[in-house]
Motif scaffolding. Structure first.
Motif, mmCIF file in Angstrom:
data_model
loop_
_atom_site.group_PDB
_atom_site.id
_atom_site.type_symbol
_atom_site.label_atom_id
_atom_site.label_comp_id
_atom_site.label_asym_id
_atom_site.label_seq_id
_atom_site.Cartn_x
_atom_site.Cartn_y
_atom_site.Cartn_z
ATOM 1 N N ARG A 1 116.531 -40.687 -34.577
ATOM 2 C CA ARG A 1 117.226 -40.337 -35.813
ATOM 3 C C ARG A 1 117.980 -39.032 -35.665
ATOM 4 O O ARG A 1 119.091 -38.867 -36.190
ATOM 5 C CB ARG A 1 116.234 -40.211 -36.977
ATOM 6 N N ASP A 2 117.372 -38.084 -34.970
ATOM 7 C CA ASP A 2 117.949 -36.747 -34.860
ATOM 8 C C ASP A 2 118.707 -36.528 -33.562
ATOM 9 O O ASP A 2 119.592 -35.673 -33.501
ATOM 10 C CB ASP A 2 116.825 -35.705 -34.995
ATOM 11 N N VAL A 3 118.348 -37.276 -32.524
ATOM 12 C CA VAL A 3 119.061 -37.206 -31.242
ATOM 13 C C VAL A 3 119.404 -38.638 -30.833
ATOM 14 O O VAL A 3 118.744 -39.226 -29.964
ATOM 15 C CB VAL A 3 118.208 -36.508 -30.159
ATOM 16 N N PRO A 4 120.422 -39.240 -31.466
ATOM 17 C CA PRO A 4 120.735 -40.661 -31.204
ATOM 18 C C PRO A 4 121.054 -40.951 -29.741
ATOM 19 O O PRO A 4 120.872 -42.084 -29.278
ATOM 20 C CB PRO A 4 121.950 -40.923 -32.094
ATOM 21 N N GLU A 5 121.521 -39.939 -29.013
ATOM 22 C CA GLU A 5 121.890 -40.148 -27.612
ATOM 23 C C GLU A 5 120.695 -40.089 -26.665
ATOM 24 O O GLU A 5 120.844 -40.312 -25.458
ATOM 25 C CB GLU A 5 122.908 -39.088 -27.183
ATOM 26 N N ALA A 6 119.526 -39.814 -27.196
ATOM 27 C CA ALA A 6 118.341 -39.693 -26.344
ATOM 28 C C ALA A 6 118.038 -41.009 -25.639
ATOM 29 O O ALA A 6 118.309 -42.100 -26.171
ATOM 30 C CB ALA A 6 117.143 -39.259 -27.176
ATOM 31 N N GLU A 7 117.469 -40.912 -24.447
ATOM 32 C CA GLU A 7 117.033 -42.085 -23.700
ATOM 33 C C GLU A 7 115.560 -42.333 -24.013
ATOM 34 O O GLU A 7 114.754 -41.420 -23.911
ATOM 35 C CB GLU A 7 117.211 -41.856 -22.204
ATOM 36 N N LEU A 8 115.228 -43.554 -24.371
ATOM 37 C CA LEU A 8 113.859 -43.892 -24.752
ATOM 38 C C LEU A 8 113.308 -44.969 -23.826
ATOM 39 O O LEU A 8 113.926 -46.020 -23.652
ATOM 40 C CB LEU A 8 113.816 -44.383 -26.199
ATOM 41 N N HIS A 9 112.134 -44.701 -23.246
ATOM 42 C CA HIS A 9 111.455 -45.663 -22.385
ATOM 43 C C HIS A 9 109.993 -45.744 -22.821
ATOM 44 O O HIS A 9 109.281 -44.735 -22.822
ATOM 45 C CB HIS A 9 111.537 -45.244 -20.915
ATOM 46 N N LEU A 10 109.557 -46.938 -23.192
ATOM 47 C CA LEU A 10 108.185 -47.169 -23.622
ATOM 48 C C LEU A 10 107.399 -47.833 -22.497
ATOM 49 O O LEU A 10 107.930 -48.690 -21.778
ATOM 50 C CB LEU A 10 108.159 -48.054 -24.864
ATOM 51 N N PHE A 11 106.134 -47.456 -22.374
ATOM 52 C CA PHE A 11 105.282 -48.000 -21.327
ATOM 53 C C PHE A 11 103.991 -48.522 -21.934
ATOM 54 O O PHE A 11 103.463 -47.940 -22.885
ATOM 55 C CB PHE A 11 104.965 -46.926 -20.278
ATOM 56 N N GLU A 12 103.493 -49.599 -21.371
ATOM 57 C CA GLU A 12 102.244 -50.192 -21.858
ATOM 58 C C GLU A 12 101.070 -49.412 -21.263
ATOM 59 O O GLU A 12 100.440 -49.833 -20.298
ATOM 60 C CB GLU A 12 102.184 -51.671 -21.495
ATOM 61 N N THR A 13 100.816 -48.283 -21.855
ATOM 62 C CA THR A 13 99.713 -47.430 -21.438
ATOM 63 C C THR A 13 99.367 -46.527 -22.609
ATOM 64 O O THR A 13 99.902 -46.672 -23.706
ATOM 65 C CB THR A 13 100.071 -46.628 -20.167
ATOM 66 N N GLY A 14 98.453 -45.559 -22.364
ATOM 67 C CA GLY A 14 97.956 -44.737 -23.446
ATOM 68 C C GLY A 14 98.528 -43.337 -23.474
ATOM 69 O O GLY A 14 99.664 -43.091 -23.039
ATOM 70 N N HIS A 15 97.725 -42.401 -23.971
ATOM 71 C CA HIS A 15 98.157 -41.033 -24.240
ATOM 72 C C HIS A 15 98.560 -40.305 -22.960
ATOM 73 O O HIS A 15 99.634 -39.713 -22.878
ATOM 74 C CB HIS A 15 97.002 -40.306 -24.932
ATOM 75 N N PHE A 16 97.704 -40.341 -21.934
ATOM 76 C CA PHE A 16 97.992 -39.684 -20.665
ATOM 77 C C PHE A 16 98.780 -40.646 -19.769
ATOM 78 O O PHE A 16 98.305 -41.112 -18.740
ATOM 79 C CB PHE A 16 96.693 -39.241 -19.983
ATOM 80 N N ALA A 17 100.005 -40.904 -20.172
ATOM 81 C CA ALA A 17 100.796 -41.965 -19.539
ATOM 82 C C ALA A 17 101.054 -41.717 -18.055
ATOM 83 O O ALA A 17 101.148 -42.671 -17.270
ATOM 84 C CB ALA A 17 102.122 -42.124 -20.281
ATOM 85 N N LEU A 18 101.187 -40.457 -17.647
ATOM 86 C CA LEU A 18 101.451 -40.167 -16.239
ATOM 87 C C LEU A 18 100.327 -40.642 -15.330
ATOM 88 O O LEU A 18 100.550 -40.908 -14.148
ATOM 89 C CB LEU A 18 101.649 -38.662 -16.029
ATOM 90 N N GLU A 19 99.114 -40.728 -15.877
ATOM 91 C CA GLU A 19 97.977 -41.135 -15.051
ATOM 92 C C GLU A 19 98.161 -42.541 -14.493
ATOM 93 O O GLU A 19 97.791 -42.823 -13.357
ATOM 94 C CB GLU A 19 96.687 -41.070 -15.874
ATOM 95 N N GLU A 20 98.739 -43.430 -15.294
ATOM 96 C CA GLU A 20 98.909 -44.823 -14.871
ATOM 97 C C GLU A 20 100.337 -45.144 -14.444
ATOM 98 O O GLU A 20 100.558 -45.972 -13.558
ATOM 99 C CB GLU A 20 98.501 -45.766 -16.009
ATOM 100 N N LYS A 21 101.320 -44.503 -15.054
ATOM 101 C CA LYS A 21 102.717 -44.911 -14.900
ATOM 102 C C LYS A 21 103.575 -43.912 -14.134
ATOM 103 O O LYS A 21 104.797 -43.954 -14.224
ATOM 104 C CB LYS A 21 103.328 -45.160 -16.281
ATOM 105 N N LEU A 22 102.949 -43.035 -13.357
ATOM 106 C CA LEU A 22 103.723 -42.054 -12.602
ATOM 107 C C LEU A 22 104.819 -42.686 -11.739
ATOM 108 O O LEU A 22 105.956 -42.209 -11.752
ATOM 109 C CB LEU A 22 102.788 -41.215 -11.732
ATOM 110 N N PRO A 23 104.566 -43.782 -10.982
ATOM 111 C CA PRO A 23 105.622 -44.340 -10.143
ATOM 112 C C PRO A 23 106.837 -44.810 -10.939
ATOM 113 O O PRO A 23 107.970 -44.745 -10.442
ATOM 114 C CB PRO A 23 104.943 -45.514 -9.440
ATOM 115 N N GLU A 24 106.612 -45.280 -12.172
ATOM 116 C CA GLU A 24 107.732 -45.715 -13.002
ATOM 117 C C GLU A 24 108.439 -44.534 -13.671
ATOM 118 O O GLU A 24 109.649 -44.572 -13.911
ATOM 119 C CB GLU A 24 107.246 -46.681 -14.089
#
Length: 302
Positions: free
Chosen positions: A262-285
């Motif tokens: 809403r406030d930064v429409p140009e932002a890039e958004l990427h969602l991952f099927e993981t939890g709060h500490f996302a880097l723990e599981e999704k670091l390679p992505e």
């Protein structure tokens, strides 16, 4: 055989207003002194150690600086004001200390990585010093009402005068509470190293460590009251922004990620099927997204 280049990582301390702050800093051999700078701001109940694998992955190309807040990790733990000391464990104070840390290192431009507690600390810095921020990487760092789960709202509503409120907070500071934060929402448990929650709990269990966390928990509502200010800052400055979000976060669910648009429409958004500490599981992505974003965001304009 291909020899992969890993960064040298220095482990140092800096005195900030009489508080000894620990930090990790990569020494980027490939990029040299003109390397882009990343400031990694950690979350609860963690410290800069949560970024070790990320620093290894990108630290040879960028100067990556990751401090521990007062009362966290290897940093000093000043006696809390609530226990007769002089240090107030509030988010304003964490931001004051990090502001002094940034000035002490002479950093005048960086891409900030905001995770969890790193969001309220980082946005306080941003409103004080917008010129410091070349870009934002937001990973499960909330700044919107819709980004709070019901459980998070109940927790934030706790006040010291309420019966059992402090005990509710202290229950989260146990091994089971810390492990819950790492495991909830995880897709592949075998990819989650136990080192993270084990090390977090090691620090939490040190003498004098829990009261600062209780004080910060009771102060968390101060962040919610400033959401409007931070959203206005985003609207005004439109920083280059990358949003990478574990969508199954039990505290900051997926709507909090979408709200940034809403406030930064140009932002890039990427969602991952993981939890709060996302880097723990999704670091390679996540690493290629982070590297590509930094490469396109740096150098600073002008």
């Amino acid at each position: 055989m291909t020899i992969l280049a890993f960064p040298r990582v220095a482990h140092r301390y800096l005195d900030v207003d009489g508080v000894r702050i620990f930090y990790r800093e990569s020494i980027p051999a490939e990029a040299g002194p003109e390397a882009p700078v990343l400031l990694l701001l950690h979350g609860f109940p963690s410290a800069s150690h949560q970024f070790r694998r990320l620093i290894d992955a990108i630290g040879n190309h960028y100067r990556v600086v990751a401090p521990d807040y007062p009362g966290f990790g290897h940093s000093e733990v000043p006696l809390p004001a609530s226990a007769g000391g002089t240090f107030a464990y509030t988010f304003d104070q964490l931001a004051d200390t990090m502001e002094g840390f940034v000035k002490g290192l002479g950093l005048d431009r960086f891409v900030a990585y905001l995770f969890d507690f790193g969001a309220p600390v980082g946005f306080r810095l941003a409103t004080r010093h917008p010129e410091w921020f070349a870009g934002l990487i937001v990973q499960n760092g909330n700044a919107y009402e819709e980004g709070l789960s019901e459980g998070a709202r109940d927790f934030i509503a706790l006040r010291p005068e309420q019966p059992d409120a402090e005990q509710t907070i202290r229950d989260l500071l146990t091994l089971s509470g810390t492990r819950f934060q790492y495991e909830t929402g995880i897709g592949k448990p075998e990819l989650l190293a136990p080192d993270g929650w084990t090390l977090d709990q090691h620090f939490l269990d040190q003498p004098g460590r829990k009261q600062p966390q209780v004080d910060l928990a009771f102060d968390y509502h101060s962040n919610v009251t400033r959401y409007g200010e931070w959203q206005a800052w985003l609207q005004q400055h439109r920083p280059r922004t990358l949003i990478i979000w574990g969508k199954d976060d039990p505290f900051f669910p997926e709507p909090g990620a979408h709200a940034y648009l809403r406030d930064v429409p140009e932002a890039e958004l990427h969602l991952f099927e993981t939890g709060h500490f996302a880097l723990e599981e999704k670091l390679p992505e996540m690493v290629p997204l982070i590297a590509d974003f930094v490469d396109r965001t740096w150098p600073m304009p002008g």
